[in-house]
Design a protein around this motif. Sequence first.
Motif, PDB file in Angstrom:
ATOM      1  N   ASP A  82       1.209  -2.638 -17.367  1.00 41.87           N
ATOM      2  CA  ASP A  82      -0.029  -2.296 -17.052  1.00 41.87           C
ATOM      3  C   ASP A  82      -0.049  -1.203 -16.001  1.00 41.87           C
ATOM      4  OD1 ASP A  82      -2.618  -2.221 -15.345  1.00 41.87           O
ATOM      5  OD2 ASP A  82      -2.396  -4.614 -14.681  1.00 41.87           O
ATOM      6  N   ARG A  83      -0.866  -0.300 -16.415  1.00 46.17           N
ATOM      7  CA  ARG A  83      -0.733   1.176 -15.847  1.00 46.17           C
ATOM      8  C   ARG A  83      -1.300   1.105 -14.457  1.00 46.17           C
ATOM      9  NH1 ARG A  83       0.360   5.702 -19.018  1.00 46.17           N
ATOM     10  NH2 ARG A  83       0.567   5.158 -21.410  1.00 46.17           N
TER      11      ARG A  83
ATOM     12  N   LEU B 274       0.719   1.963  -8.435  1.00 45.70           N
ATOM     13  CA  LEU B 274       0.804   1.546  -7.132  1.00 45.70           C
ATOM     14  C   LEU B 274       2.015   2.247  -6.221  1.00 45.70           C
ATOM     15  CD1 LEU B 274      -0.270  -2.155  -7.507  1.00 45.70           C
ATOM     16  CD2 LEU B 274      -1.621  -0.250  -6.621  1.00 45.70           C
ATOM     17  N   VAL B 275       2.990   2.542  -7.016  1.00 45.03           N
ATOM     18  CA  VAL B 275       4.222   2.921  -6.700  1.00 45.03           C
ATOM     19  C   VAL B 275       4.428   4.395  -7.127  1.00 45.03           C
ATOM     20  CG1 VAL B 275       6.801   2.729  -6.474  1.00 45.03           C
ATOM     21  CG2 VAL B 275       5.366   0.857  -6.721  1.00 45.03           C
ATOM     22  N   PRO B 276       4.717   5.388  -6.068  1.00 47.27           N
ATOM     23  CA  PRO B 276       4.595   6.890  -6.630  1.00 47.27           C
ATOM     24  C   PRO B 276       6.007   6.927  -7.495  1.00 47.27           C
ATOM     25  CG  PRO B 276       4.482   6.641  -4.179  1.00 47.27           C
ATOM     26  CD  PRO B 276       4.793   5.208  -4.596  1.00 47.27           C
ATOM     27  N   ALA B 277       5.768   8.278  -8.385  1.00 48.36           N
ATOM     28  CA  ALA B 277       6.779   8.449  -9.321  1.00 48.36           C
ATOM     29  C   ALA B 277       8.160   8.833  -8.660  1.00 48.36           C
ATOM     30  CB  ALA B 277       6.501   9.808 -10.145  1.00 48.36           C
ATOM     31  N   ALA B 278       7.912   9.270  -7.558  1.00 48.22           N
ATOM     32  CA  ALA B 278       9.327   9.833  -6.935  1.00 48.22           C
ATOM     33  C   ALA B 278      10.193   8.480  -6.474  1.00 48.22           C
ATOM     34  CB  ALA B 278       8.967  10.629  -5.708  1.00 48.22           C
TER      35      ALA B 278
ATOM     36  N   VAL C 163       0.705  -7.171 -11.990  1.00 43.30           N
ATOM     37  CA  VAL C 163       0.436  -7.886 -10.636  1.00 43.30           C
ATOM     38  C   VAL C 163       0.011  -9.096 -10.998  1.00 43.30           C
ATOM     39  CG1 VAL C 163      -0.967  -7.701  -8.452  1.00 43.30           C
ATOM     40  CG2 VAL C 163      -0.075  -5.600  -9.653  1.00 43.30           C
ATOM     41  N   THR C 164       0.687 -10.106 -10.636  1.00 43.18           N
ATOM     42  CA  THR C 164       0.297 -11.631 -10.570  1.00 43.18           C
ATOM     43  C   THR C 164       0.208 -12.232  -9.479  1.00 43.18           C
ATOM     44  OG1 THR C 164       2.798 -12.193 -11.045  1.00 43.18           O
ATOM     45  CG2 THR C 164       1.292 -11.553 -13.016  1.00 43.18           C
ATOM     46  N   GLU C 165      -0.867 -12.861  -9.047  1.00 44.80           N
ATOM     47  CA  GLU C 165      -1.030 -13.733  -7.740  1.00 44.80           C
ATOM     48  C   GLU C 165      -0.698 -12.748  -6.507  1.00 44.80           C
ATOM     49  OE1 GLU C 165       1.188 -17.321  -8.296  1.00 44.80           O
ATOM     50  OE2 GLU C 165       0.407 -18.037 -10.215  1.00 44.80           O
TER      51      GLU C 165
ATOM     52  N   LEU D 246       3.852  -7.907  -6.953  1.00 44.48           N
ATOM     53  CA  LEU D 246       4.150  -6.947  -7.769  1.00 44.48           C
ATOM     54  C   LEU D 246       5.410  -7.313  -8.684  1.00 44.48           C
ATOM     55  CD1 LEU D 246       3.497  -3.872  -8.799  1.00 44.48           C
ATOM     56  CD2 LEU D 246       5.111  -3.149  -7.186  1.00 44.48           C
ATOM     57  N   VAL D 247       5.127  -7.474  -9.921  1.00 46.90           N
ATOM     58  CA  VAL D 247       6.402  -7.576 -11.129  1.00 46.90           C
ATOM     59  C   VAL D 247       7.255  -6.226 -11.111  1.00 46.90           C
ATOM     60  CG1 VAL D 247       7.189  -8.510 -13.118  1.00 46.90           C
ATOM     61  CG2 VAL D 247       5.131  -9.454 -11.777  1.00 46.90           C
ATOM     62  N   LEU D 248       8.256  -6.172 -10.789  1.00 45.29           N
ATOM     63  CA  LEU D 248       9.187  -4.794 -10.700  1.00 45.29           C
ATOM     64  C   LEU D 248      10.347  -4.786 -11.431  1.00 45.29           C
ATOM     65  CD1 LEU D 248       9.190  -1.976  -9.040  1.00 45.29           C
ATOM     66  CD2 LEU D 248      10.698  -3.218  -7.470  1.00 45.29           C
ATOM     67  N   ALA D 249      10.502  -4.106 -12.244  1.00 47.16           N
ATOM     68  CA  ALA D 249      11.523  -4.030 -13.484  1.00 47.16           C
ATOM     69  C   ALA D 249      12.739  -3.162 -12.731  1.00 47.16           C
ATOM     70  CB  ALA D 249      11.182  -3.481 -14.693  1.00 47.16           C
ATOM     71  N   MET D 250      13.757  -3.622 -12.574  1.00 50.46           N
ATOM     72  CA  MET D 250      14.876  -3.137 -11.714  1.00 50.46           C
ATOM     73  C   MET D 250      16.239  -2.888 -12.582  1.00 50.46           C
ATOM     74  SD  MET D 250      14.201  -4.434  -7.845  1.00 50.46           S
ATOM     75  CE  MET D 250      15.248  -3.413  -7.091  1.00 50.46           C
TER      76      MET D 250
END
Length: 573
Positions: free
Chosen positions: A86-87, A92-96, A108-110, A113-117
Amino acid sequence: MFPEPELTFPPGCGVPGGIVAYLTDILIVRGVLPMEYLDNLHRGEDDVPQIRALVDKGVITESQFASALAEKMGLPFVELTDYPVDRVAVSLVPAAVCRRYNVLPLAVTENRLVLAMADPTNVFALDDVRAAARMAVSPVIAERADLAAATDRYHRADGELSDLTSAIEEDSAPAEADLSLGDGIEDDAPIVRFVNLIVSQAIQDRASDIHIEPTERDLRVRYRIDGVLHEMQHAPKTIQNGVISRLKIMADIDIAERRKPQDGRMSIRHAGRTIDLRVATLPTVWGEKIVMRILDNAESDMKLSDLGLLERNAEVYRQSYTKPYGMILVTGPTGSGKSTTLYTTLHTVSRPEINVITVEDPVEYRMAGINQVQVNPKAGLTFASALRSILRSDPDVVLLGEIRDHETAQIAIEAALTGHLVLSTLHTNDAPSAITRLTEMQIEPFLVGSALDCVVAQRLARRLCGRCKEPYEQEPELLVNLRVGFDPSKPVPTLYRPVGCTHCSNTGYRGRIAIHEIMAVTEEIERLAVARSSAAEIGQVARDQGMLTLRQDGWAKAQLGDTSIDEILRVVA
């Protein structure tokens, strides 16, 4: 989208104890990790780098490590190349921040933020992302390489380019005056940053050429990717002179000369690699157009197995380039991969005990261990004069960039007859036409037949994306009309067609594959050459002897799932 993950470790405490034991157990059960590696691992310790070291050694893959880590920590594992990112979440998070921690927001769910790490134990990354997005974070695990590629894809330089063009447009001072100062230009000047971004983005997008074209109202930037031009950027007309002057300075081209075409070259560093760019200017009614050909030196280290030759073609070609003398010609239109084939062959035959010399205009790829000569007509160094000179330098193998005229062809033929292996290119539509083309250059037919050993005609077709191509069955009647040698009495083979996904930018294709037509000059073909037979007659004999035409080679690669029928018809007449 994802279940609420329950982190099994308190923030700040690092990886839970025993993870090495747990990961090795998972990998051994899956049959991935051999039992003998247990003796070298300190099971029970808090040391994930022990397992990651196995990735570096190639014992296990990054994907296997990441999926095992996800299983241990009770977190989802995602394949980013197939995941619909989802673009809005990405923004929501800066590229840096994404690049610093190698993370990427997915959705974004409920109100989370779903974050791939790659490393979900990095509490600093979690805290910084939570602060930037102003919402709770649910981590998922992905491969490091996939994360880096996805970050580059979704945090492109387009936004910065737009900001730069706006900033330059608002600046009333002319940019060209500053640029003509040469090396005194600041690296963070807007024009400099704009040019650097255009070039780096093209390399990142696997472009082969960059077109910077003045129009009536703006400056258009296009990239040629997999043989097709894509419009990438429109910049205001006011920065046109500044951008063109900057590129001319980098390529060591006269910035004062705007009335005639000029050529230059530049080298840049990108992601730890040295990449050369061949620059050409062309005066148009709206200003000078600049085309930059990206020459990635990594291509000069290719192996013949990378060329995608079918078994029959590979054997015919091997028999030619392993001979101590004779001429090999590679034919095809501009941009058909002729230089790549020749350099790959050079890389194969080059060794310390032989002397390899090339004459090129220009020198496209720099190769270690060979002597490369740049043609300079202004100084009197033409193909013919250079070839005549290097034959006195005791060469074993000679690469001639292109046979353009009678004099060059004559010397090349004589070199092949006097104990040299000569590699060169010629502009013809197919392999049999090379013989008639040389006779049209007033070369004696008996010399052509004696010197020429092999002709390779080739085209480049787009390769189907391996992640999204889909199988289908083609109508037998259509395959018969394609003239590819299909036998309607046999079952219709499974073919593949493009679909489109995030991995291939929704084009259905990623990369290119060569289509070949390789003709060995046998005794029968040599007699036809001496008799001045037509290309059609020569081609018929070559096909009777087993030569695969361009269409037949393309058909074979379509059956292998490498490309599509539509793509073969696009590049082969």
